[in-house]
Write an enzyme that holds these catalytic residues in place. Structure first.
Site, PDB file in Angstrom:
ATOM      1  N   HIS A 137       0.875  -1.184   0.000  1.00  0.00           N
ATOM      2  CA  HIS A 137       0.000   0.000   0.000  1.00  0.00           C
ATOM      3  C   HIS A 137       0.913   1.235   0.000  1.00  0.00           C
ATOM      4  O   HIS A 137       2.038   1.177   0.510  1.00  0.00           O
ATOM      5  CB  HIS A 137      -0.839  -0.046   1.287  1.00  0.00           C
ATOM      6  CG  HIS A 137      -1.909   0.994   1.381  1.00  0.00           C
ATOM      7  ND1 HIS A 137      -1.649   2.310   1.702  1.00  0.00           N
ATOM      8  CD2 HIS A 137      -3.257   0.906   1.225  1.00  0.00           C
ATOM      9  CE1 HIS A 137      -2.797   2.984   1.742  1.00  0.00           C
ATOM     10  NE2 HIS A 137      -3.782   2.156   1.449  1.00  0.00           N
ATOM     11  N   CYS A 195      -4.799   2.503  -3.681  1.00  0.00           N
ATOM     12  CA  CYS A 195      -3.562   3.018  -3.078  1.00  0.00           C
ATOM     13  C   CYS A 195      -2.408   2.037  -3.234  1.00  0.00           C
ATOM     14  O   CYS A 195      -1.612   1.846  -2.304  1.00  0.00           O
ATOM     15  CB  CYS A 195      -3.768   3.378  -1.603  1.00  0.00           C
ATOM     16  SG  CYS A 195      -5.008   4.629  -1.340  1.00  0.00           S
ATOM     17  N   GLN A 237      -4.607  -5.256   6.835  1.00  0.00           N
ATOM     18  CA  GLN A 237      -5.606  -6.171   6.281  1.00  0.00           C
ATOM     19  C   GLN A 237      -5.604  -7.521   6.999  1.00  0.00           C
ATOM     20  O   GLN A 237      -6.495  -8.339   6.781  1.00  0.00           O
ATOM     21  CB  GLN A 237      -5.349  -6.401   4.779  1.00  0.00           C
ATOM     22  CG  GLN A 237      -5.442  -5.151   3.929  1.00  0.00           C
ATOM     23  CD  GLN A 237      -6.853  -4.604   3.815  1.00  0.00           C
ATOM     24  OE1 GLN A 237      -7.838  -5.310   4.045  1.00  0.00           O
ATOM     25  NE2 GLN A 237      -6.974  -3.335   3.495  1.00  0.00           N
ATOM     26  N   ASP A 268       2.992  -4.905   7.865  1.00  0.00           N
ATOM     27  CA  ASP A 268       1.762  -4.136   7.710  1.00  0.00           C
ATOM     28  C   ASP A 268       0.599  -5.079   8.008  1.00  0.00           C
ATOM     29  O   ASP A 268       0.302  -5.983   7.235  1.00  0.00           O
ATOM     30  CB  ASP A 268       1.663  -3.581   6.287  1.00  0.00           C
ATOM     31  CG  ASP A 268       0.384  -2.766   6.067  1.00  0.00           C
ATOM     32  OD1 ASP A 268      -0.431  -2.667   7.021  1.00  0.00           O
ATOM     33  OD2 ASP A 268       0.189  -2.239   4.955  1.00  0.00           O
ATOM     34  N   LYS A 289     -10.708  -0.647  10.154  1.00  0.00           N
ATOM     35  CA  LYS A 289     -10.924  -1.848   9.344  1.00  0.00           C
ATOM     36  C   LYS A 289     -11.263  -3.053  10.215  1.00  0.00           C
ATOM     37  O   LYS A 289     -11.459  -4.157   9.705  1.00  0.00           O
ATOM     38  CB  LYS A 289      -9.671  -2.148   8.508  1.00  0.00           C
ATOM     39  CG  LYS A 289      -9.325  -1.090   7.462  1.00  0.00           C
ATOM     40  CD  LYS A 289      -8.184  -1.564   6.600  1.00  0.00           C
ATOM     41  CE  LYS A 289      -7.445  -0.439   5.907  1.00  0.00           C
ATOM     42  NZ  LYS A 289      -8.205   0.250   4.862  1.00  0.00           N
TER      43      LYS A 289
END
Lengths: 409, 156
Positions: free
Chosen positions: A122, A366, A201, A198, A224
């Site tokens: 991202h 993104c 997600q 990261d 999220k």
């Protein structure tokens, strides 16, 4: 235990209509909906507890502080952090990346150094490094895409030579790919690099154990994972955080200030300048308790089952007219379905779907370097979460047919 | 509630499926101008030649959604052979149809603004009127026009 069949009832927004149709929300990779538990925790805070934290001896100030610090502990347990002090609250995952770049990066990256990221990051895990590299002159290397939407790790050891930080998404927000974080982390550590994951997600959808993943930093965001916007988390090992200089300066982050200089506070406060987003932190605490009550393993199983169903249903209805980017092995992916349908442009696709109350994201998500690797300008992305059902997929599959007819050449 | 038929008029779909003046001229000598929509990844690449006052040739490249590509196709048909001054007027009329009134604040203090404006016929472009009901898509429709304006500015 499985996810209760009527779980949607706990999400007030999911009972509304869009364009006179019941909403079919398929954009949780962009932002999830919020359960009653989170909304009422934040509402109650403002109605009954609201006061600034870590200041004042009066009762509600103490209650606000306690609620906020309980949230920090619950979030720490949720990712199996070693200590609650390792949870640094930020505005979002993007700010967490910028914190690492501007604090750890400024101290540790120079002209002879390199960092390693991947083709499927991202922008939040790309641009902060590019901004810093303009000042510090280090090299940014990329792990390339391999087959079936996975990373090509063939030359990982070579790529890691001279690398000080390896920063990789655990799950692609475009392809749904679950990357082998432990394997990359082991290689990074063997090469003397630190590992940043990261989790934006990943944390909302799978059981997350930072000790087991053996990473050194992890960034993720609240909105999220059933929490509010405006709250993200940087987790890092305490000894790394202790050695890092402060990021933003101001109140709360100091032990003492004199005209000649300041003494930084202990972690986590060293990195939390100013009044924090107290209600949002309490909301995120309620969100992780909500997710815990359902069980992250159950959520993962629900999403595997739903993703399998989506692949089956979309192929059954549309055959070769539909292409789903990313891994075809459901166990190696999350419920993020980037779709190419006939030659219908993603923007047009999402417009037609919107008429059916279906919310999907169209665009580059993104992740422009990834889109260039895939050779597409945009995709239409349907992303699943714990509250989605097979019926949502059925409505999507049917509506796609209408888009196909409208734009048929 | 606006329906899809307001947005996807048949003439728009026709321009999308059969884009006019598609391609790319060699530049230089042709002028080249690009437009990007960072939100959706749409891009339009214009190459055009002028004889000093009018656009003598124009080709459209790039990729994007039906609205941006149809708008580009219709634009190419509308501006070919027109003078720069005429093109600026057409653009102004088109943008007004898209509810974009540039320089509106300044114009309010301008006495000339009270004079009746001559409405230019937009022809096929009228079909894009429905886009206004879908505010997210206005940027798609105006993308090629903005690229043309910046291309004309550079050509001057």
């Amino acid at each position: 235990m499985t996810i209760p069949w009527n779980i949607k009832e706990q999400f007030p927004l999911l009972s509304r209509t869009v364009n006179d149709k019941p909403i079919v929300y398929l954009d949780s990779a962009a932002s999830s909906q919020k359960p009653e538990a989170v909304l009422s925790a934040m509402d109650t805070y403002y109605r009954q507890v609201n006061a600034n934290v870590h200041r004042g001896a009066y009762t509600i100030a103490a209650e606000a502080t306690e609620q906020m610090e309980t949230a920090r502990s619950d979030i720490a347990k949720f990712i199996n952090a070693y200590s609650a002090n390792e949870i640094i609250f930020t505005k979002n995952a993007t700010e967490a990346f910028n914190l690492v770049a501007r604090s750890w990066g400024v101290r540790n990256l120079g002209p002879d150094d390199a960092i390693l990221i991947t083709d499927m990051e991202h922008h939040a895990n790309i641009v902060p490094w590019q901004i810093l590299a303009e000042d510090r002159g280090f090299e940014i290397r990329w792990i390339p895409l391999g087959n079936d939407g996975t990373l090509d790790l063939t030359n990982l050891d070579k790529l890691l030579e001279g690398v000080k930080l390896c920063s990789v998404t655990a799950m692609s927000n475009v392809l749904g790919t679950l990357n082998p974080i432990r394997k990359i982390s082991d290689a990074a550590h063997a090469a003397g690099a630190l590992m940043l994951m990261d989790g934006s997600q990943y944390v909302p959808h799978l059981p997350t154990d930072v000790a087991d993943l053996d990473v050194d930093f992890m960034c993720f965001t609240g909105h999220k994972m059933c929490g509010p916007t405006g709250i993200g988390v940087l987790w890092a090992r305490a000894e790394i955080l202790d050695a890092m200089p402060p990021f933003l300066g101001g109140g709360e982050m100091i032990l003492d200030v004199k005209k000649s200089g300041f003494v930084a506070n202990e972690i986590p406060h060293k990195f939390e300048a100013g009044t924090p987003p107290i209600a949002e932190i309490i909301g995120l605490g309620a969100a992780v308790r909500f997710l815990d009550s359902l069980g992250m393993k159950n959520i993962r199983e629900h999403e595997i089952s739903l993703t399998k169903y989506a692949f089956m249903k979309l192929k059954e209805c549309h055959g070769d007219d539909i292409q789903i980017h990313g891994p075809s092995d459901i166990e190696k992916r999350g419920g993020v379905l980037s779709i190419a349908y006939k030659d219908v442009h993603p923007h047009d696709l999402s417009q037609v779907l919107d008429q059916h109350g279906i919310c999907v994201r169209a665009g580059h998500h993104c992740a422009k370097p990834l889109m260039r690797e895939l050779g597409v300008g945009a995709t239409a992305r349907a992303s699943l979460y714990l509250y989605n059902t097979e019926s949502d997929i059925d409505i999507l599959a049917e509506a796609l047919g209408e888009a196909g007819e409208l734009f048929a050449f | 509630m606006p329906g899809l038929e307001d947005l996807y008029r048949e003439i728009i779909l026709d321009h999308y499926r059969n884009p006019r003046n598609r391609g790319e001229l060699e530049s230089p000598p042709a002028h080249r101008s690009e437009g990007f929509n960072p939100l959706c990844g749409d891009e339009v690449v214009l190459t055009f030649t002028t004889d000093g006052t009018t656009i003598t040739d124009l080709k459209i490249g790039g990729q994007g959604c039906s609205i941006s590509q149809a708008s580009a196709s219709m634009m190419s048909a509308a501006v070919l052979g027109k003078s720069t001054a005429e093109i600026r007027e057409i653009t102004k009329t088109f943008k007004a149809m898209m509810s974009i009134h540039e320089g509106e604040m300044a114009a309010e203090s301008d006495d000339n603004a009270t004079l009746p404006q001559v409405e230019l016929p937009l022809g096929d472009l009228e079909a894009l009127r429905g886009v206004v009901k879908f505010p997210v898509r206005i940027k798609c429709a105006t993308l090629p026009w903005n690229a043309l304006l910046s291309g004309l500015d550079e050509a001057n």
